[in-house]
Every structure is written in structure tokens, then in C-alpha cells.
Design a protein around this motif. Structure first.
Motif, PDB file in Angstrom:
ATOM      1  N   SER A   1     -15.855   1.277 -41.453  1.00 22.91           N
ATOM      2  CA  SER A   1     -15.440   0.058 -42.161  1.00 22.91           C
ATOM      3  C   SER A   1     -14.034  -0.357 -41.752  1.00 22.91           C
ATOM      4  CB  SER A   1     -15.506   0.272 -43.669  1.00 22.91           C
ATOM      5  OG  SER A   1     -16.828   0.517 -44.091  1.00 22.91           O
ATOM      6  N   MET A   2     -13.146   0.616 -41.603  1.00 19.73           N
ATOM      7  CA  MET A   2     -11.757   0.303 -41.243  1.00 19.73           C
ATOM      8  C   MET A   2     -11.682  -0.379 -39.878  1.00 19.73           C
ATOM      9  SD  MET A   2      -8.519   2.901 -40.730  1.00 19.73           S
ATOM     10  CE  MET A   2      -9.187   3.596 -39.214  1.00 19.73           C
TER      11      MET A   2
ATOM     12  N   PRO B   1      -9.202   0.518 -28.753  1.00 19.73           N
ATOM     13  CA  PRO B   1     -10.576   0.497 -28.234  1.00 19.73           C
ATOM     14  C   PRO B   1     -11.641   0.835 -29.272  1.00 19.73           C
ATOM     15  CG  PRO B   1      -9.398   2.440 -27.446  1.00 19.73           C
ATOM     16  CD  PRO B   1      -8.376   1.554 -28.101  1.00 19.73           C
ATOM     17  N   LEU B   2     -11.213   1.335 -30.444  1.00 19.81           N
ATOM     18  CA  LEU B   2     -12.176   1.683 -31.483  1.00 19.81           C
ATOM     19  C   LEU B   2     -12.523   0.498 -32.388  1.00 19.81           C
ATOM     20  CD1 LEU B   2     -10.883   5.216 -32.563  1.00 19.81           C
ATOM     21  CD2 LEU B   2     -12.735   4.652 -30.983  1.00 19.81           C
ATOM     22  N   ILE B   3     -11.836  -0.632 -32.218  1.00 20.50           N
ATOM     23  CA  ILE B   3     -12.134  -1.816 -33.030  1.00 20.50           C
ATOM     24  C   ILE B   3     -13.574  -2.258 -32.785  1.00 20.50           C
ATOM     25  CG2 ILE B   3     -11.626  -4.274 -33.332  1.00 20.50           C
ATOM     26  CD1 ILE B   3      -8.695  -3.656 -32.915  1.00 20.50           C
ATOM     27  N   ILE B   4     -14.318  -2.468 -33.868  1.00 25.95           N
ATOM     28  CA  ILE B   4     -15.750  -2.792 -33.794  1.00 25.95           C
ATOM     29  C   ILE B   4     -15.955  -4.302 -33.903  1.00 25.95           C
ATOM     30  CG2 ILE B   4     -17.992  -2.473 -34.922  1.00 25.95           C
ATOM     31  CD1 ILE B   4     -16.779   0.200 -36.037  1.00 25.95           C
ATOM     32  N   ASP B   5     -16.774  -4.843 -33.002  1.00 17.84           N
ATOM     33  CA  ASP B   5     -17.107  -6.271 -33.029  1.00 17.84           C
ATOM     34  C   ASP B   5     -18.432  -6.527 -33.746  1.00 17.84           C
ATOM     35  OD1 ASP B   5     -14.901  -7.232 -31.232  1.00 17.84           O
ATOM     36  OD2 ASP B   5     -15.924  -5.927 -29.796  1.00 17.84           O
ATOM     37  N   ILE B   6     -19.422  -5.690 -33.459  1.00 12.31           N
ATOM     38  CA  ILE B   6     -20.770  -5.894 -33.998  1.00 12.31           C
ATOM     39  C   ILE B   6     -21.284  -4.581 -34.584  1.00 12.31           C
ATOM     40  CG2 ILE B   6     -23.141  -6.594 -33.459  1.00 12.31           C
ATOM     41  CD1 ILE B   6     -22.019  -8.267 -31.161  1.00 12.31           C
ATOM     42  N   LEU B   7     -21.795  -4.668 -35.811  1.00 13.93           N
ATOM     43  CA  LEU B   7     -22.210  -3.468 -36.534  1.00 13.93           C
ATOM     44  C   LEU B   7     -23.702  -3.534 -36.859  1.00 13.93           C
ATOM     45  CD1 LEU B   7     -21.033  -0.878 -37.946  1.00 13.93           C
ATOM     46  CD2 LEU B   7     -20.863  -2.271 -40.016  1.00 13.93           C
ATOM     47  N   PHE B   8     -24.437  -2.478 -36.515  1.00 13.23           N
ATOM     48  CA  PHE B   8     -25.836  -2.354 -36.933  1.00 13.23           C
ATOM     49  C   PHE B   8     -25.863  -1.688 -38.302  1.00 13.23           C
ATOM     50  CE2 PHE B   8     -26.259  -2.289 -32.252  1.00 13.23           C
ATOM     51  CZ  PHE B   8     -27.166  -3.326 -32.089  1.00 13.23           C
ATOM     52  N   ALA B   9     -26.459  -2.365 -39.275  1.00 11.62           N
ATOM     53  CA  ALA B   9     -26.488  -1.847 -40.649  1.00 11.62           C
ATOM     54  C   ALA B   9     -27.932  -1.773 -41.136  1.00 11.62           C
ATOM     55  CB  ALA B   9     -25.664  -2.726 -41.571  1.00 11.62           C
ATOM     56  N   VAL B  10     -28.203  -0.753 -41.948  1.00  8.98           N
ATOM     57  CA  VAL B  10     -29.551  -0.603 -42.493  1.00  8.98           C
ATOM     58  C   VAL B  10     -29.552  -0.939 -43.977  1.00  8.98           C
ATOM     59  CG1 VAL B  10     -31.532   0.940 -42.763  1.00  8.98           C
ATOM     60  CG2 VAL B  10     -30.012   1.203 -40.798  1.00  8.98           C
TER      61      VAL B  10
ATOM     62  N   PHE C   1     -19.663  -6.780 -50.066  1.00  6.28           N
ATOM     63  CA  PHE C   1     -18.851  -6.615 -48.870  1.00  6.28           C
ATOM     64  C   PHE C   1     -18.333  -7.979 -48.446  1.00  6.28           C
ATOM     65  CE2 PHE C   1     -18.456  -6.579 -44.180  1.00  6.28           C
ATOM     66  CZ  PHE C   1     -17.488  -5.604 -44.050  1.00  6.28           C
ATOM     67  N   ASP C   2     -17.018  -8.123 -48.407  1.00  5.11           N
ATOM     68  CA  ASP C   2     -16.426  -9.418 -48.086  1.00  5.11           C
ATOM     69  C   ASP C   2     -15.494  -9.261 -46.894  1.00  5.11           C
ATOM     70  OD1 ASP C   2     -15.745 -12.103 -48.277  1.00  5.11           O
ATOM     71  OD2 ASP C   2     -14.065 -11.708 -49.612  1.00  5.11           O
ATOM     72  N   LEU C   3     -15.885  -9.822 -45.764  1.00  5.49           N
ATOM     73  CA  LEU C   3     -15.074  -9.811 -44.555  1.00  5.49           C
ATOM     74  C   LEU C   3     -14.954 -11.249 -44.069  1.00  5.49           C
ATOM     75  CD1 LEU C   3     -13.573  -8.230 -42.381  1.00  5.49           C
ATOM     76  CD2 LEU C   3     -15.747  -7.967 -41.164  1.00  5.49           C
ATOM     77  N   PRO C   4     -13.813 -11.917 -44.334  1.00 10.68           N
ATOM     78  CA  PRO C   4     -13.673 -13.340 -44.005  1.00 10.68           C
ATOM     79  C   PRO C   4     -13.944 -13.667 -42.538  1.00 10.68           C
ATOM     80  CG  PRO C   4     -11.894 -12.641 -45.443  1.00 10.68           C
ATOM     81  CD  PRO C   4     -12.631 -11.401 -45.048  1.00 10.68           C
ATOM     82  N   SER C   5     -13.654 -12.737 -41.621  1.00 10.21           N
ATOM     83  CA  SER C   5     -13.864 -13.022 -40.198  1.00 10.21           C
ATOM     84  C   SER C   5     -15.310 -12.804 -39.757  1.00 10.21           C
ATOM     85  CB  SER C   5     -12.939 -12.149 -39.350  1.00 10.21           C
ATOM     86  OG  SER C   5     -13.170 -10.777 -39.591  1.00 10.21           O
TER      87      SER C   5
END
Length: 276
Positions: free
Chosen positions: A172-173, A189-198, A205-209
Motif C-alpha cells: 500500500s505504501m 524502483p519499488l513504486i507501484i503503478d498498477i496493482l492486481f487485487a482480489v 480505499f481512497d487514492l486520489p491519483s
């Protein structure tokens, strides 16, 4: 206000009041050309079902001329369902490329670091996507975008599927962290752009971006689809539109979207916010 009571405050009302941005529901389509392997599989499946049908007909003493058209429709329907399941299994690479291409297209020109969530049917599907990416990369990147996965039972498998990330709290971070658009070489390099969620990131969950939610699953509950659909509606500087992209091979999600609009919004929005 009417007679001292407030009318229902809809998604459209929130958009009109500049509380949220508009969200488009996009039903993606793709023509699949069956491979020789799939064609062979289709013939085997059909032969097996026909043999089973003939055996059952003999045991039951059915007249072969009796309801023959109806029985062949059942055979074709069973064959189609099995092939559709197999096609879903084989389509992960095609879908992965579609996710990247559409993400780049829909986020072109936005002045912030966009994020996307891909909701999949099962833990098995999430693992399959990550195995596909990790076979082609050692750091979770595919075509310049960092992927990761998160689900309730991830636990000790976290670092196996998410290279360099040892626990689920860090997922999440790193997903919430923005990239440095001015100096990309300084990015972590650990910053995540796309997340697979089940089974996570659907409620609360609120992520403005967050710009895009992808549906690689079938959702029959209007309330659940509405939760996912509105995840991208949160306002953010430079964000004018959010997107919910349905990339399943079924019409279930499109129908559920129409139902959710009737329940939680104005009927007109169901057609205006839908792109086939």
C-alpha cells in the motif's frame, strides 16, 4: 429540499457540485483468433461431450430423432462454456499487453503520477499475472510500469510475487507513492503503478491519483460494482475523468453497471457514461 427532506444525492450530483470527477465505464472488446492448439482442444471437448450424450441417450432409451436440435444446442452450449474458460486461461498475455497499452493511452498528458487497480477473479489469476511478468523481468516491471499484487492471504508469499517488497503493508505504501515526473531517474524502483487485487481495495480505499480500475472478473452485485466504479472519481489536480475498463469476455459487468446506475444515479448517466 422538498418538504423538509433532501432528495437522494447521486453520483451525478457530486460531479455537478465539483466534489468528484466524471467516470467513464468502458467495455473493451477483442477478437481472438484461436490457435491450432485451441482448435485441437475444441475438437477433443466436443467429441467427449457428444460421446457422453450418445451414451446417456442409449441408457435412457431416447429416440435419436427426438428433440435432436435441442440436444445439439446443449452440446454446443457446453462446448462453448468449456472453450470460453480455456480462452480466459490463455488470454493473460493479451490482457496484460492491453492493460499497459490502455494505461499509457488514457493517462497521456495527465500532470500527475497515475495509478491503476486490476480486479481479478481469484488469487490464482493474480499469481498467474505476476508469474507472467516475473518471467520476463527480475524487478516486477513490464514495459516500463511496475506491477504488484495484494490479496488477504498473501502473507509469506509477498516477496515471491512482489520483488523487493517483504510485507503487505509496504505494498500500500509503495502504491500510494507518486513518481518524480520532473526527475524520473530519482524514482524509487519499488513504486507501484498498477496493482492486481482480489479481495482488497474495493471499499474504504481512497487514492486520489487512481485513474483507472480494470475489471478482469465478473461482478453481479450493483453495490460492489458501484464501489469499484467510483474509486477513480476522487478529485485530484489535473484529473478531469476517471475510468473503469471492463476487459472480461462476458456481458455481466456491463449489465451490472446499468443496474447500478439505476440504483445510485440518474438513468441518463447509464448511457452517457458508457462506452462500448
Amino acid at each position: 429540499q422538498t418538504n423538509g427532506f433532501c432528495n437522494k444525492f447521486t453520483i451525478s450530483n457530486a460531479k455537478d457540485c465539483k466534489i468528484t470527477v466524471k467516470v467513464l465505464f468502458i467495455k473493451a472488446s477483442k477478437k481472438f483468433f484461436p490457435s491450432p492448439k485451441l482448435m485441437d482442444f475444441a475438437e477433443q471437448v466436443e467429441e467427449k461431450i457428444v460421446n457422453q450424450f450418445n451414451l446417456e441417450s442409449d441408457l435412457l432409451g431416447l429416440d435419436e430423432n427426438e428433440d435432436i436440435e435441442d440436444n445439439f444446442q446443449k452440446i454446443n452450449s457446453k462446448t462453448a462454456k468449456i472453450l470460453e474458460k480455456q480462452l480466459n486461461e490463455d488470454a493473460h498475455q493479451i490482457k496484460l499487453d492491453f492493460i499497459v497499452d490502455s494505461f499509457v493511452q488514457l493517462s497521456a498528458g495527465v500532470p500527475f503520477s497515475p495509478k491503476a487497480i486490476v480486479y481479478v477473479n481469484s488469487v490464482k489469476d493474480a499469481k498467474k499475472y505476476m508469474n507472467l511478468i516475473n518471467c520476463q523481468s527480475s524487478n516486477g516491471y513490464y514495459k516500463g510500469l511496475r506491477f504488484a499484487t495484494d490479496f488477504s492471504s498473501l502473507g509469506d508469499e509477498c516477496s515471491f510475487y512482489n520483488k523487493g517488497i517483504s510485507n503487505t503493508d509496504d505494498i500500500s505504501m509503495y502504491f500510494e507513492k507518486n513518481r518524480n515526473l520532473q526527475e524520473p531517474q530519482k524514482d524509487n524502483p519499488l513504486i507501484i503503478d498498477i496493482l492486481f487485487a482480489v479481495d482488497k481495495y474495493q471499499k474504504g480505499f481512497d487514492l486520489p491519483s487512481l485513474l483507472i480500475t480494470y475489471l478482469d472478473c465478473n461482478i453481479a452485485e450493483p453495490a460492489r460494482l458501484n464501489q469499484i466504479y467510483t474509486r477513480t472519481a476522487t478529485r485530484y489536480p489535473g484529473k478531469n475523468t476517471g475510468y473503469c475498463v471492463d476487459m472480461s469476455l462476458y456481458s455481466c459487468n456491463a449489465q451490472t453497471f446499468q443496474e447500478s446506475m439505476l440504483l445510485y444515479d440518474n438513468p441518463n448517466e447509464a448511457s452517457e457514461g458508457f462506452i462500448n
